[in-house]
Design an enzyme around this catalytic site. Structure first.
Site, PDB file in Angstrom:
ATOM      1  N   TRP A 129       0.854  -1.194   0.000  1.00  0.00           N
ATOM      2  CA  TRP A 129       0.000   0.000   0.000  1.00  0.00           C
ATOM      3  C   TRP A 129       0.889   1.244   0.000  1.00  0.00           C
ATOM      4  O   TRP A 129       1.807   1.362   0.817  1.00  0.00           O
ATOM      5  CB  TRP A 129      -0.886  -0.040   1.243  1.00  0.00           C
ATOM      6  CG  TRP A 129      -1.804   1.125   1.427  1.00  0.00           C
ATOM      7  CD1 TRP A 129      -2.649   1.667   0.511  1.00  0.00           C
ATOM      8  CD2 TRP A 129      -1.982   1.877   2.629  1.00  0.00           C
ATOM      9  NE1 TRP A 129      -3.349   2.713   1.056  1.00  0.00           N
ATOM     10  CE2 TRP A 129      -2.959   2.869   2.363  1.00  0.00           C
ATOM     11  CE3 TRP A 129      -1.415   1.815   3.901  1.00  0.00           C
ATOM     12  CZ2 TRP A 129      -3.374   3.784   3.309  1.00  0.00           C
ATOM     13  CZ3 TRP A 129      -1.828   2.719   4.850  1.00  0.00           C
ATOM     14  CH2 TRP A 129      -2.792   3.700   4.565  1.00  0.00           C
ATOM     15  N   ASP A 210      -1.123  -5.701   9.313  1.00  0.00           N
ATOM     16  CA  ASP A 210      -2.005  -4.586   8.968  1.00  0.00           C
ATOM     17  C   ASP A 210      -3.291  -5.152   8.384  1.00  0.00           C
ATOM     18  O   ASP A 210      -3.310  -5.660   7.260  1.00  0.00           O
ATOM     19  CB  ASP A 210      -1.315  -3.661   7.956  1.00  0.00           C
ATOM     20  CG  ASP A 210      -2.155  -2.434   7.641  1.00  0.00           C
ATOM     21  OD1 ASP A 210      -3.054  -2.101   8.434  1.00  0.00           O
ATOM     22  OD2 ASP A 210      -1.913  -1.796   6.597  1.00  0.00           O
ATOM     23  N   LYS A 245     -13.366  -0.132   5.842  1.00  0.00           N
ATOM     24  CA  LYS A 245     -13.987  -0.919   4.791  1.00  0.00           C
ATOM     25  C   LYS A 245     -15.097  -1.816   5.313  1.00  0.00           C
ATOM     26  O   LYS A 245     -16.215  -1.813   4.792  1.00  0.00           O
ATOM     27  CB  LYS A 245     -12.935  -1.774   4.079  1.00  0.00           C
ATOM     28  CG  LYS A 245     -12.209  -1.109   2.929  1.00  0.00           C
ATOM     29  CD  LYS A 245     -11.421   0.090   3.338  1.00  0.00           C
ATOM     30  CE  LYS A 245     -10.605   0.667   2.179  1.00  0.00           C
ATOM     31  NZ  LYS A 245      -9.659   1.686   2.681  1.00  0.00           N
TER      32      LYS A 245
END
Length: 396
Positions: A129, A210, A245
């Site tokens: 990311w 993560d 999310k």
């Protein structure tokens, strides 16, 4: 004071959004920004979240500060969701949680915590990311990238990744993605996760997981395997958890740093340092999102409704993956995109270059990030032919 301050270029993803908004072509396709969207391009408020928020608001009698570690009930709820109520780390009390301003805030907390205790470096598989490196380096951490995924061949480079991991020592940290690797969508198998955890146990380095898309790969229980296995087999683990999310709480900035310590006292000590770092950064986390999550997970009716909504969202992404693969095959691309069907989460990487992605945008109005990260939420029956035509054109 600011006379010599230069204007910085916009964030690449946010800049891409501006280009898309300015594009007047009716057939344009937005595969850029990393949020869940319906076919109509809407990021909805989940029904369970709306009801949870209503209940929270109705019960509020004050806007006074909540505790420094977050909204009451949030930490326990997130740890139970991530670890499971019967996990040894929960029963023994060697787990602790600190609410943070989103997953980004949790990563920043983790980075500063690791810098404070003298971590040598944080090792991350490439690609990752894009905000991992800025967040962690701003916290004072040294980042080292090692091979993880080959976008051109569309495969995980597990042997190379494992070889790099095998060289780490007790002062090092390995960042692993939870379910739904961003940007590739290519997760480690459970067997590969087990191998990495075994190496961590032998070599003594810290694992930092993560978790930003819990529930978007298979289901909440399966997706938690990496967290639960690491917490079970390793003496210390850090987990950064995002509710953006899976609860759709993007703008509420709701996340957590979960700490697994060698024992109850060690977990409490590490948590005290995380709170000390938070105090010097933002003092208190925003409570609203945490209160909503706690309300949902603490109410059987809302928790059940939320799980059903999340499962439906995840199924839509999986269906979009299948749709894209079938359309690509029918269009003459053969198996060039077949790998997408077996990957997880919102994102995949096309086997394209930056120049080819630019050509797709300029010629066909298809907007992807970097060298070809696409958000599968932007794919649907009405635009998939345009998309595969654009891909076929630049790959020919």
């Amino acid at each position: 004071m600011f006379a010599d301050t230069d204007l910085l270029a916009p964030d690449p993803i946010l800049g891409l959004s501006k280009l898309f908004a300015d594009d007047q072509r009716p057939t344009k396709i937005d595969l850029g920004v990393g949020v869940f969207r319906t076919k109509e391009g809407v990021t909805p408020i989940m029904k369970a979240v709306a009801e949870g928020e209503k209940r929270v608001t109705e019960k509020q009698a004050s806007k006074v500060y909540t505790p420094a570690d977050g909204a009451p009930g949030f930490g326990d709820a997130i740890m139970t969701l991530a670890l499971g109520a019967d996990h040894e780390a929960m029963k023994s009390g060697r787990s602790a949680a600190v609410q943070a301003p989103g997953g980004c805030g949790a990563l920043r907390l983790a980075g500063e915590l690791l810098t404070r205790v003298g971590a040598s470096k944080i090792v991350i598989g490439a690609p990752t990311w894009p905000n991992h490196k800025p967040l962690l380096t701003a916290a004072g951490a040294t980042i080292e990238m090692v091979p993880y995924y080959d976008a051109a061949a569309s495969v995980v480079l597990f042997d190379q990744f494992k070889d790099a991991v095998s060289k780490l020592g007790p002062s090092d940290v390995l960042l692993l993605h939870g379910a739904c690797h961003n940007p590739s969508g290519a997760d480690l198998s459970h067997e590969q996760i087990d191998e990495i955890i075994a190496i961590a146990a032998e070599r003594g380095f810290l694992v930092l997981i993560d978790s930003a898309y819990h529930g978007f790969a298979a289901d909440l229980e399966t997706d938690a395997y990496i967290i639960r296995a690491a917490a079970e087999r390793l003496p210390e683990v850090l987990v950064t958890y995002s509710c953006s999310k899976n609860f759709g709480l993007y703008r509420e900035r709701t996340g957590a740093l979960i700490i697994i310590g060698e024992d109850r006292d060690r977990a409490a000590a590490v948590k005290s340092h995380a709170l000390n770092i938070a105090r010097a950064n933002y003092s208190m986390p925003p409570a609203h999102g945490g209160a909503i999550v706690a309300e949902i997970l603490g109410s059987p009716d809302l928790a059940g409704a939320w799980r059903e909504e999340l499962a439906a969202m995840a199924e839509r992404v999986r269906a979009n993956r299948k749709l894209l693969v079938e359309a690509a095959s029918a269009h003459g691309l053969g198996n060039r995109l077949s790998y997408i069907a077996s990957q997880n989460g919102m994102f995949s990487l096309l086997p394209t270059t930056v120049e080819q992605v630019t050509a797709m945008r300029e010629k066909h109005g298809v907007y992807a990030v970097g060298a070809g990260r696409i958000n599968l939420c932007g794919v649907h029956e009405d635009n998939v032919e345009t998309l595969v035509s654009a891909v076929a054109d630049v790959l020919s």
